[in-house]
Design a protein around this motif. Structure first.
Motif, PDB file in Angstrom:
ATOM      1  N   HIS A  86       0.829  -1.209   0.000  1.00  0.00           N
ATOM      2  CA  HIS A  86       0.000   0.000   0.000  1.00  0.00           C
ATOM      3  C   HIS A  86       0.862   1.258   0.000  1.00  0.00           C
ATOM      4  CE1 HIS A  86      -3.794  -1.950   0.150  1.00  0.00           C
ATOM      5  NE2 HIS A  86      -3.625  -2.495   1.353  1.00  0.00           N
ATOM      6  N   GLN A  87       1.960   1.211   0.721  1.00  0.00           N
ATOM      7  CA  GLN A  87       2.856   2.375   0.755  1.00  0.00           C
ATOM      8  C   GLN A  87       3.388   2.671  -0.650  1.00  0.00           C
ATOM      9  OE1 GLN A  87       6.196   1.867   3.386  1.00  0.00           O
ATOM     10  NE2 GLN A  87       6.997   3.926   3.013  1.00  0.00           N
ATOM     11  N   GLN A  88       3.780   1.629  -1.358  1.00  0.00           N
ATOM     12  CA  GLN A  88       4.279   1.811  -2.727  1.00  0.00           C
ATOM     13  C   GLN A  88       3.150   2.243  -3.663  1.00  0.00           C
ATOM     14  OE1 GLN A  88       6.085  -1.139  -6.097  1.00  0.00           O
ATOM     15  NE2 GLN A  88       7.060  -1.293  -4.079  1.00  0.00           N
ATOM     16  N   ASN A  89       1.946   1.732  -3.424  1.00  0.00           N
ATOM     17  CA  ASN A  89       0.818   2.091  -4.279  1.00  0.00           C
ATOM     18  C   ASN A  89       0.446   3.566  -4.127  1.00  0.00           C
ATOM     19  OD1 ASN A  89      -1.286   1.412  -6.137  1.00  0.00           O
ATOM     20  ND2 ASN A  89      -2.749   1.395  -4.438  1.00  0.00           N
ATOM     21  N   ARG A  90       0.578   4.101  -2.911  1.00  0.00           N
ATOM     22  CA  ARG A  90       0.289   5.522  -2.689  1.00  0.00           C
ATOM     23  C   ARG A  90       1.277   6.396  -3.467  1.00  0.00           C
ATOM     24  NH1 ARG A  90      -1.098   3.497   2.622  1.00  0.00           N
ATOM     25  NH2 ARG A  90      -3.239   4.178   3.197  1.00  0.00           N
ATOM     26  N   ILE A  91       2.526   5.948  -3.524  1.00  0.00           N
ATOM     27  CA  ILE A  91       3.538   6.709  -4.270  1.00  0.00           C
ATOM     28  C   ILE A  91       3.196   6.736  -5.760  1.00  0.00           C
ATOM     29  CG2 ILE A  91       5.981   6.738  -4.934  1.00  0.00           C
ATOM     30  CD1 ILE A  91       6.611   5.467  -2.218  1.00  0.00           C
ATOM     31  N   ARG A  92       2.589   5.653  -6.233  1.00  0.00           N
ATOM     32  CA  ARG A  92       2.241   5.542  -7.656  1.00  0.00           C
ATOM     33  C   ARG A  92       0.860   6.140  -7.962  1.00  0.00           C
ATOM     34  NH1 ARG A  92       5.164   1.535 -11.061  1.00  0.00           N
ATOM     35  NH2 ARG A  92       7.045   1.063  -9.871  1.00  0.00           N
ATOM     36  N   ALA A  93       0.317   6.925  -7.083  1.00  0.00           N
ATOM     37  CA  ALA A  93      -1.033   7.480  -7.263  1.00  0.00           C
ATOM     38  C   ALA A  93      -1.235   8.175  -8.605  1.00  0.00           C
ATOM     39  CB  ALA A  93      -1.362   8.422  -6.111  1.00  0.00           C
ATOM     40  N   PRO A  94      -0.267   8.912  -9.148  1.00  0.00           N
ATOM     41  CA  PRO A  94      -0.505   9.566 -10.446  1.00  0.00           C
ATOM     42  C   PRO A  94      -0.870   8.590 -11.569  1.00  0.00           C
ATOM     43  CG  PRO A  94       1.406  10.530  -9.375  1.00  0.00           C
ATOM     44  CD  PRO A  94       1.015   9.334  -8.547  1.00  0.00           C
ATOM     45  N   GLN A  95      -0.468   7.317 -11.440  1.00  0.00           N
ATOM     46  CA  GLN A  95      -0.773   6.346 -12.486  1.00  0.00           C
ATOM     47  C   GLN A  95      -2.233   5.905 -12.448  1.00  0.00           C
ATOM     48  OE1 GLN A  95       3.200   3.909 -11.779  1.00  0.00           O
ATOM     49  NE2 GLN A  95       2.186   3.197 -13.638  1.00  0.00           N
ATOM     50  N   TRP A  96      -2.787   5.716 -11.222  1.00  0.00           N
ATOM     51  CA  TRP A  96      -4.155   5.195 -11.142  1.00  0.00           C
ATOM     52  C   TRP A  96      -5.203   6.245 -10.816  1.00  0.00           C
ATOM     53  CZ3 TRP A  96      -5.705   6.326  -6.270  1.00  0.00           C
ATOM     54  CH2 TRP A  96      -4.771   6.264  -5.227  1.00  0.00           C
ATOM     55  N   ALA A  97      -4.787   7.407 -10.327  1.00  0.00           N
ATOM     56  CA  ALA A  97      -5.755   8.427  -9.915  1.00  0.00           C
ATOM     57  C   ALA A  97      -6.610   8.913 -11.082  1.00  0.00           C
ATOM     58  CB  ALA A  97      -5.026   9.610  -9.275  1.00  0.00           C
ATOM     59  N   LYS A  98      -6.086   8.874 -12.293  1.00  0.00           N
ATOM     60  CA  LYS A  98      -6.835   9.367 -13.450  1.00  0.00           C
ATOM     61  C   LYS A  98      -8.072   8.514 -13.748  1.00  0.00           C
ATOM     62  CE  LYS A  98      -3.527   6.919 -16.375  1.00  0.00           C
ATOM     63  NZ  LYS A  98      -2.471   7.054 -17.404  1.00  0.00           N
ATOM     64  N   TYR A  99      -8.114   7.285 -13.203  1.00  0.00           N
ATOM     65  CA  TYR A  99      -9.270   6.423 -13.412  1.00  0.00           C
ATOM     66  C   TYR A  99     -10.285   6.512 -12.263  1.00  0.00           C
ATOM     67  CZ  TYR A  99      -6.003   4.177 -16.683  1.00  0.00           C
ATOM     68  OH  TYR A  99      -5.109   3.929 -17.681  1.00  0.00           O
ATOM     69  N   ALA A 100      -9.901   7.106 -11.146  1.00  0.00           N
ATOM     70  CA  ALA A 100     -10.672   6.977  -9.907  1.00  0.00           C
ATOM     71  C   ALA A 100     -11.949   7.816  -9.859  1.00  0.00           C
ATOM     72  CB  ALA A 100      -9.792   7.338  -8.708  1.00  0.00           C
ATOM     73  N   SER A 101     -12.061   8.850 -10.676  1.00  0.00           N
ATOM     74  CA  SER A 101     -13.172   9.787 -10.507  1.00  0.00           C
ATOM     75  C   SER A 101     -14.505   9.277 -11.047  1.00  0.00           C
ATOM     76  CB  SER A 101     -12.821  11.125 -11.167  1.00  0.00           C
ATOM     77  OG  SER A 101     -12.570  10.931 -12.544  1.00  0.00           O
ATOM     78  N   ASP A 102     -14.526   8.724 -12.260  1.00  0.00           N
ATOM     79  CA  ASP A 102     -15.823   8.372 -12.858  1.00  0.00           C
ATOM     80  C   ASP A 102     -15.768   7.098 -13.704  1.00  0.00           C
ATOM     81  OD1 ASP A 102     -14.241   9.292 -14.868  1.00  0.00           O
ATOM     82  OD2 ASP A 102     -15.666  10.744 -15.669  1.00  0.00           O
ATOM     83  N   THR A 103     -14.810   6.224 -13.435  1.00  0.00           N
ATOM     84  CA  THR A 103     -14.648   5.003 -14.234  1.00  0.00           C
ATOM     85  C   THR A 103     -15.240   3.814 -13.496  1.00  0.00           C
ATOM     86  OG1 THR A 103     -12.556   5.905 -15.090  1.00  0.00           O
ATOM     87  CG2 THR A 103     -12.983   3.563 -15.451  1.00  0.00           C
ATOM     88  N   SER A 104     -16.046   3.011 -14.183  1.00  0.00           N
ATOM     89  CA  SER A 104     -16.557   1.785 -13.554  1.00  0.00           C
ATOM     90  C   SER A 104     -15.405   0.820 -13.325  1.00  0.00           C
ATOM     91  CB  SER A 104     -17.622   1.146 -14.445  1.00  0.00           C
ATOM     92  OG  SER A 104     -17.071   0.737 -15.681  1.00  0.00           O
ATOM     93  N   PHE A 105     -15.482   0.068 -12.226  1.00  0.00           N
ATOM     94  CA  PHE A 105     -14.344  -0.766 -11.849  1.00  0.00           C
ATOM     95  C   PHE A 105     -14.794  -2.010 -11.093  1.00  0.00           C
ATOM     96  CE2 PHE A 105     -15.253   1.544  -8.055  1.00  0.00           C
ATOM     97  CZ  PHE A 105     -14.812   0.755  -7.003  1.00  0.00           C
ATOM     98  N   LYS A 106     -13.845  -2.924 -10.945  1.00  0.00           N
ATOM     99  CA  LYS A 106     -14.020  -4.076 -10.070  1.00  0.00           C
ATOM    100  C   LYS A 106     -12.646  -4.520  -9.587  1.00  0.00           C
ATOM    101  CE  LYS A 106     -13.815  -7.808 -13.520  1.00  0.00           C
ATOM    102  NZ  LYS A 106     -14.505  -8.991 -14.087  1.00  0.00           N
ATOM    103  N   PHE A 107     -12.617  -5.259  -8.467  1.00  0.00           N
ATOM    104  CA  PHE A 107     -11.391  -5.821  -7.921  1.00  0.00           C
ATOM    105  C   PHE A 107     -11.359  -7.320  -8.200  1.00  0.00           C
ATOM    106  CE2 PHE A 107     -10.666  -1.950  -5.614  1.00  0.00           C
ATOM    107  CZ  PHE A 107      -9.313  -1.959  -5.325  1.00  0.00           C
ATOM    108  N   LEU A 108     -10.204  -7.806  -8.610  1.00  0.00           N
ATOM    109  CA  LEU A 108      -9.971  -9.246  -8.754  1.00  0.00           C
ATOM    110  C   LEU A 108      -8.871  -9.623  -7.779  1.00  0.00           C
ATOM    111  CD1 LEU A 108     -10.438 -11.939 -10.235  1.00  0.00           C
ATOM    112  CD2 LEU A 108      -8.761 -11.203 -11.937  1.00  0.00           C
ATOM    113  N   VAL A 109      -9.231 -10.356  -6.729  1.00  0.00           N
ATOM    114  CA  VAL A 109      -8.278 -10.783  -5.698  1.00  0.00           C
ATOM    115  C   VAL A 109      -8.105 -12.284  -5.808  1.00  0.00           C
ATOM    116  CG1 VAL A 109      -7.772 -10.848  -3.238  1.00  0.00           C
ATOM    117  CG2 VAL A 109      -9.031  -8.906  -4.195  1.00  0.00           C
ATOM    118  N   THR A 110      -6.887 -12.711  -6.080  1.00  0.00           N
ATOM    119  CA  THR A 110      -6.628 -14.139  -6.264  1.00  0.00           C
ATOM    120  C   THR A 110      -5.244 -14.468  -5.728  1.00  0.00           C
ATOM    121  OG1 THR A 110      -6.603 -15.932  -7.911  1.00  0.00           O
ATOM    122  CG2 THR A 110      -5.697 -13.816  -8.591  1.00  0.00           C
TER     123      THR A 110
END
Length: 465
Positions: A86-110
């Protein structure tokens, strides 16, 4: 600027992964930069690999052609624990933040080598609440799939509850799923059991696909198989767009028992019959080629004597010279064709001749791709290096391990533009002249193979007594 992408591989043929990736990159004309992490370099057998590519399109091209890839993801984070990830993912926020506002999504945990209970899958998803995803959750048609995968130690061969050791993972990986490995279903498409024409030496689908990629088979390429047999290399090479020419010393292997040649019938099954240029019957050491540099690739699985042995024209025991005048010609009473005598073609001699033939027949930068069986405990790198000649260099050497023996997929590239005369196929080349004192592990492979089998059988009988 290069972007990191996470690739998840099928847990088979780990030595073939990097050669396949590099071959696809060469076909499409882009470069791959591999991880500089020393731990990743040591553990190539792991099903995960982070690659640096120029664009997402390159990741899609790899997933569309590499049969060993299961998933391709934009890489966000990894860690030995979720806190580290999670710490590394927060640093990479510019990569995923552009999808967070209005994009439909789902999580795949395996997980790999494990089954995560549904309860903990929910806990994992909730741990990403800081991403503040505002779009709609859509489990069927999501625009973005966030992919979280835990890696566990291999526990195969033990009896245990499905969720035993849950949470005790080696590492957790996280990213955005780009695409599934769309080439992997080709293994089922080219399954030998579903083919209308095949033989007992037909190459399995997965390996024939890997070989076609190693040969850089692509639209406009011309591929040749000098030991065509039942045509396993023809179908996959032609499927990827190449034109195929095949030959064999025994035309019955290519023809089958019907009027239409078996290879053509099977090619029609895959919709590639129009890319089979022709099939010819001749001894590769007595070939009809009158000029070289015709082919972009030579791809073949030479017979090495376990199920079928290689042959060349000639007599095992040459006849003694006859005294007196030559015998007069006598017309045969039937119309049966003449079948010339054949003698065994020793494997190390065949392999050396194949490299010389490739140097003569390939265009510059063309590739020779073939399987070479070796005895595991006798194999040394010089066995393959010793086959090389001027103008030819080794590109890849990947082992398919069967324990006491294995077969190596050898990929050799022609590096020169110089024209060479046709090879003489002199038997004196049976042991390579590059390392005159060394006898390669593949020499007399057939005899070694069956001697080892008989020895093991004899030891088993003795232990039972």
């Amino acid at each position: 600027m290069l972007t990191e992408y996470l690739f998840v591989f099928a847990q088979v043929h780990d030595e073939f992964r990097i050669p396949e990736l590099l071959s696809v990159a060469e076909i499409h004309g882009f470069e791959i930069k591999f991880s500089e992490n020393p731990e990743d370099r040591k553990t190539v057998a792991r099903p995960f690999m982070v690659l640096q590519l120029e664009s997402e399109e390159h990741a899609r091209l790899l997933a569309q052609r590499c049969v060993l890839i299961r998933y391709a993801c934009e890489f966000y984070a990894r860690g030995k624990t979720y806190e580290e990830m999670h710490q590394q993912n927060r640093i990479r926020a510019p990569q995923w933040a552009k999808y967070a506002s209005d994009t439909s999504f789902k999580f795949l945990v395996t997980a790999f080598n494990h089954t995560i209970p549904q309860r903990r899958q929910t806990e994992v998803v909730e741990s990403f609440d800081y991403m503040d995803w505002q779009g709609k959750i859509d489990m069927k048609h999501a625009e973005v799939t966030l992919f979280c995968l835990e890696e566990y130690r291999d526990k195969h061969g033990t009896t245990r509850p499905r969720d035993e050791g849950d949470g005790d993972f080696e590492e957790v990986w996280f990213g955005r799923l780009i695409t599934d490995g769309t080439a992997r279903p080709l293994i089922h498409k080219f399954d030998v059991k579903k083919r209308v024409y095949y033989g007992n030496t037909s190459m399995e689908a997965e390996m024939s696909l890997l070989m076609a990629t190693q040969a850089l088979a692509a639209p406009g390429k011309l591929v040749y198989d000098p030991f065509a047999g039942t045509g396993s290399m023809a179908y996959t090479s032609a499927y990827f767009g190449a034109y195929f020419y095949g030959s064999d010393i025994d035309g019955r292997q290519m023809r089958g028992k019907t009027n239409q040649p078996g290879i053509i019938r099977a090619a029609a099954q895959y919709g590639v019959a129009n890319r089979i240029m022709d099939l010819s019957t001749f001894d590769v050491t007595q070939n009809p080629w009158r000029c070289g540099e015709l082919f972009d690739a030579i791809i073949t699985d030479p017979p090495y004597g376990v199920r079928a042995g290689a042959k060349r024209l000639g007599r095992k025991n040459p006849r003694p010279p006859q005294e007196g005048p030559p015998p007069t010609f006598v017309q045969r009473p039937d119309d049966q064709p003449y079948i010339p005598p054949m003698r065994p073609y020793e494997l190390s001699e065949l392999a050396r001749d194949l490299v010389l033939l490739a140097r003569y027949m390939l265009r510059s930068r063309g590739r020779l791709v073939f399987f070479l069986p070796t005895i595991t405990e006798d194999y040394k790198e010089v066995d393959v290096q010793g086959m090389l000649c001027e103008g030819m260099e080794l590109v890849a050497n990947s082992l398919q391990d069967y324990g006491s023996w294995g077969r190596r997929l050898i990929t050799i590239r022609k590096t020169t533009t110089e024209r060479y005369p046709p090879p003489t196929f002199d038997p004196a080349h049976a042991v390579t002249d590059n390392v005159a004192a060394h006898i390669p592990a593949h020499k007399d492979f057939r005899e070694k193979y069956f001697q080892g089998f008989k020895k093991s059988q004899q030891e088993g009988t003795t232990s039972q007594q």
